[in-house]
Scaffold this active site. Structure first.
Site, PDB file in Angstrom:
ATOM      1  N   ASN A 179     -18.645 -20.734  -3.911  1.00 16.63           N
ATOM      2  CA  ASN A 179     -19.052 -20.343  -2.560  1.00 16.63           C
ATOM      3  C   ASN A 179     -18.538 -21.266  -1.463  1.00 16.63           C
ATOM      4  OD1 ASN A 179     -21.061 -21.773  -4.274  1.00 16.63           O
ATOM      5  ND2 ASN A 179     -22.058 -22.156  -2.317  1.00 16.63           N
ATOM      6  N   CYS A 195     -26.990 -24.063   2.319  1.00 15.46           N
ATOM      7  CA  CYS A 195     -28.117 -24.688   1.631  1.00 15.46           C
ATOM      8  C   CYS A 195     -28.055 -26.202   1.766  1.00 15.46           C
ATOM      9  CB  CYS A 195     -28.102 -24.344   0.150  1.00 15.46           C
ATOM     10  SG  CYS A 195     -27.625 -22.661  -0.176  1.00 15.46           S
ATOM     11  N   GLN A 214     -20.692 -14.675  -5.383  1.00 13.83           N
ATOM     12  CA  GLN A 214     -19.601 -14.607  -4.394  1.00 13.83           C
ATOM     13  C   GLN A 214     -18.506 -13.629  -4.804  1.00 13.83           C
ATOM     14  OE1 GLN A 214     -19.256 -15.823  -1.371  1.00 13.83           O
ATOM     15  NE2 GLN A 214     -21.078 -17.114  -1.351  1.00 13.83           N
ATOM     16  N   THR A 251     -44.035  -5.573  -8.344  1.00 15.61           N
ATOM     17  CA  THR A 251     -43.727  -4.213  -7.912  1.00 15.61           C
ATOM     18  C   THR A 251     -42.314  -4.190  -7.357  1.00 15.61           C
ATOM     19  OG1 THR A 251     -46.033  -3.838  -7.400  1.00 15.61           O
ATOM     20  CG2 THR A 251     -44.444  -2.363  -6.341  1.00 15.61           C
ATOM     21  N   SER A 272     -26.041 -10.815  -5.863  1.00 16.72           N
ATOM     22  CA  SER A 272     -26.992 -10.765  -4.748  1.00 16.72           C
ATOM     23  C   SER A 272     -26.469  -9.859  -3.646  1.00 16.72           C
ATOM     24  CB  SER A 272     -27.211 -12.183  -4.214  1.00 16.72           C
ATOM     25  OG  SER A 272     -28.068 -12.141  -3.098  1.00 16.72           O
ATOM     26  N   ALA A 273     -27.312  -8.917  -3.209  1.00 16.51           N
ATOM     27  CA  ALA A 273     -26.867  -7.861  -2.291  1.00 16.51           C
ATOM     28  C   ALA A 273     -26.352  -8.373  -0.949  1.00 16.51           C
ATOM     29  CB  ALA A 273     -28.017  -6.874  -2.058  1.00 16.51           C
ATOM     30  N   HIS A 274     -26.984  -9.425  -0.426  1.00 18.95           N
ATOM     31  CA  HIS A 274     -26.636  -9.805   0.952  1.00 18.95           C
ATOM     32  C   HIS A 274     -25.272 -10.482   1.082  1.00 18.95           C
ATOM     33  CE1 HIS A 274     -27.434 -14.254   1.242  1.00 18.95           C
ATOM     34  NE2 HIS A 274     -28.141 -14.022   0.158  1.00 18.95           N
ATOM     35  N   GLY A 301     -30.225 -13.873  -5.594  1.00 20.27           N
ATOM     36  CA  GLY A 301     -29.272 -14.532  -6.480  1.00 20.27           C
ATOM     37  C   GLY A 301     -29.891 -15.781  -7.089  1.00 20.27           C
TER      38      GLY A 301
HETATM   39  C1  LIG Z   1     -25.597 -17.137  -2.044  1.00 25.71           C
HETATM   40  C2  LIG Z   1     -25.402 -17.630  -3.417  1.00 25.71           C
HETATM   41  C3  LIG Z   1     -26.475 -17.717  -4.315  1.00 25.71           C
HETATM   42  C4  LIG Z   1     -27.892 -17.428  -3.905  1.00 25.71           C
HETATM   43  O1  LIG Z   1     -28.134 -16.094  -3.633  1.00 25.71           O
HETATM   44  P1  LIG Z   1     -29.448 -15.720  -2.754  1.00 25.71           P
HETATM   45  O2  LIG Z   1     -29.571 -14.256  -2.881  1.00 25.71           O
HETATM   46  O3  LIG Z   1     -29.139 -16.172  -1.363  1.00 25.71           O
HETATM   47  O4  LIG Z   1     -30.577 -16.462  -3.356  1.00 25.71           O
HETATM   48  C5  LIG Z   1     -26.225 -18.134  -5.597  1.00 25.71           C
HETATM   49  N1  LIG Z   1     -24.986 -18.434  -5.997  1.00 25.71           N
HETATM   50  C6  LIG Z   1     -23.927 -18.361  -5.177  1.00 25.71           C
HETATM   51  C7  LIG Z   1     -22.559 -18.683  -5.695  1.00 25.71           C
HETATM   52  C8  LIG Z   1     -24.102 -17.967  -3.865  1.00 25.71           C
HETATM   53  O5  LIG Z   1     -23.049 -17.909  -3.049  1.00 25.71           O
END
Ligand SMILES: *Cc1c(COP(=O)(O)O)cnc(C)c1O
Length: 394
Positions: free
Chosen positions: A152, A327, A180, A238, A200-202, A72
């Site tokens: 977030n 963070c 989010q 890659t 972002s996948a996680h 992300g």
């Molecule tokens: C977690 C988050 C990100 C960062 O994503 P990552 O894949 O961890 O780098 C960016 N923006 C928001 C709002 C987030 O919650």
């Protein structure tokens, strides 16, 4: 009992996503750019299918509008810096908000050192930015607007469609950080009309290290990562096929199960909010208390205590939570989001974020409601500020 209540920081990898990833570590290990043999072409074809499926999941009109990134943060950095540098000839002004993720805020700060001017919009007491405020901030030099879909830290959902319409009216590129939002509310780039979107996948039970920047066809954006011709020459490296496979599968399921999952998360969220309000005095819910709140976010400030002390004591009870954002932890400054909604420093310091997931159970929520009040009370008993309150002084 261990209870994971930090799903705004990251989520567990769901089994189906892991299963979708394995073949790209074992059998289909070819480089998607190697076209002269089958194992490379297999990788390339798989990548195309996944891109197509991701496009469908977020309502993109064209498969070519999906760009895979490493995170992300990378998607956010690329959107901000890439659009700024590519459109420099038109102007040097960027509009964003005070409550963005640091990936946006720090990218903007970097651009300020390179000749750009940035307006950081204020938000109201709930963390909302208005489309009118965005429109008022526009000058004839504005080239980019970036407002997050959902926050977030305090879960505020922003009026993205309205802001998108303002941007369109003024012919300014509009980016939204939807990291989010995906998996927690409907996200559709055609419906909102955004020009760029990060995910972002996680954050929705996919793997860490896999993200997407959606870029609408026709939007000018410079490369962030230079090198080979991957991602149609826009992003070298890659492709992380296994990561992308996990992202794709987690996204597909998050979209398919959205109604069921958000209904459950809202129930867990509200049970937690009610329980805390009922059992702990001198607390304040941060963020909106209506449909503008993300289904999985709870954020409270507790007067006369320190957020970090709450986290340590919760950890001893097996509970994983957060004070502000992951963070920001490690720094002594209070959360920029809590300050932006007008909390004084001492109250912002005593804040706790609990974020649920589709896997959260009522038993887990009740366990928090059981262990948290005595923790807050113990910390308050040690606080000289609280002593006066307990005695009834002002
Ligand atoms: C977690 C988050 C990100 C960062 O994503 P990552 O894949 O961890 O780098 C960016 N923006 C928001 C709002 C987030 O919650």
């Amino acid at each position: 009992m261990t209870v994971y209540m930090d799903n705004n920081a990251t989520t567990s990898l769901r089994k189906e996503a892991l299963d979708a990833m394995i073949p790209y570590y074992t059998d289909i290990y070819g480089n998607a750019s190697s076209k002269f043999y089958k194992i490379g072409r297999d990788a390339e074809q798989a990548l195309y299918k996944m891109r197509e499926n991701v496009a469908k999941s977020i309502g993109a009109a064209n498969v070519n509008e999906i760009y895979f990134t490493s995170s992300g943060c990378e998607a956010d950095n690329w959107a901000i810096k890439g659009a700024a540098f590519a459109n420099q000839a038109k102007g040097n002004h960027i509009i964003t908000t005070k409550i963005e993720h640091h990936a946006i805020l720090n990218a903007c700060e970097y651009l300020e050192k390179h000749g750009f001017e940035v307006t950081y919009l204020d938000v109201d007491e709930y963390g909302c930015v208005s489309a009118e405020a965005v429109e008022k901030a526009i000058t004839d030099k504005t080239i980019l607007i970036s407002v997050m879909t959902a926050n977030n830290e305090i879960g505020t959902i922003e009026p993205i469609k309205e802001i998108s319409e303002v941007a369109k009216r003024h012919k300014i590129i509009f980016h939204t950080d939807a990291v989010q939002a995906v998996g927690h509310m409907p996200v559709n780039v055609q419906e909102t009309g955004v020009d760029m979107l990060s995910l972002s996948a996680h954050k929705f039970h996919g793997p860490k290290g896999a993200g997407v920047l959606y870029i609408r066809n026709g939007v000018r954006i410079d490369n962030l990562i230079h090198g080979g011709g991957q991602e149609r020459g826009k992003r070298a490296a890659t492709e992380n096929l296994a990561g992308i496979a996990g992202l794709d599968k987690a996204l597909e399921l998050a979209v398919a199960e959205l109604g069921k999952n958000t209904a459950h998360m809202k129930k867990m969220r509200d049970r937690l909010i009610e329980g805390i309000k009922k059992n702990i005095p001198y607390c304040r819910l941060n963020g909106p208390e209506d449909e503008r709140r993300l289904c999985n976010n709870v954020n409270f400030s507790f007067q006369y205590v320190e957020g970090e002390s709450i986290l340590m004591m919760l950890d001893m009870k097996g509970v994983a939570a957060s004070s502000g954002s992951a963070c920001a932890s490690g720094s002594l400054d209070p959360s920029h989001v809590l300050l932006a909604i007008g909390l004084p420093h001492e109250i912002a310091h005593g804040s706790l974020r609990l974020s649920v997931s589709e896997d959260t159970t009522a038993e887990e929520v009740d366990y928090i409601i059981e262990v948290l009040p005595p923790i807050i009370q113990r910390l308050r008993d040690m606080s000289p500020l609280y002593e006066g309150v307990a005695k009834g002084d002002k």
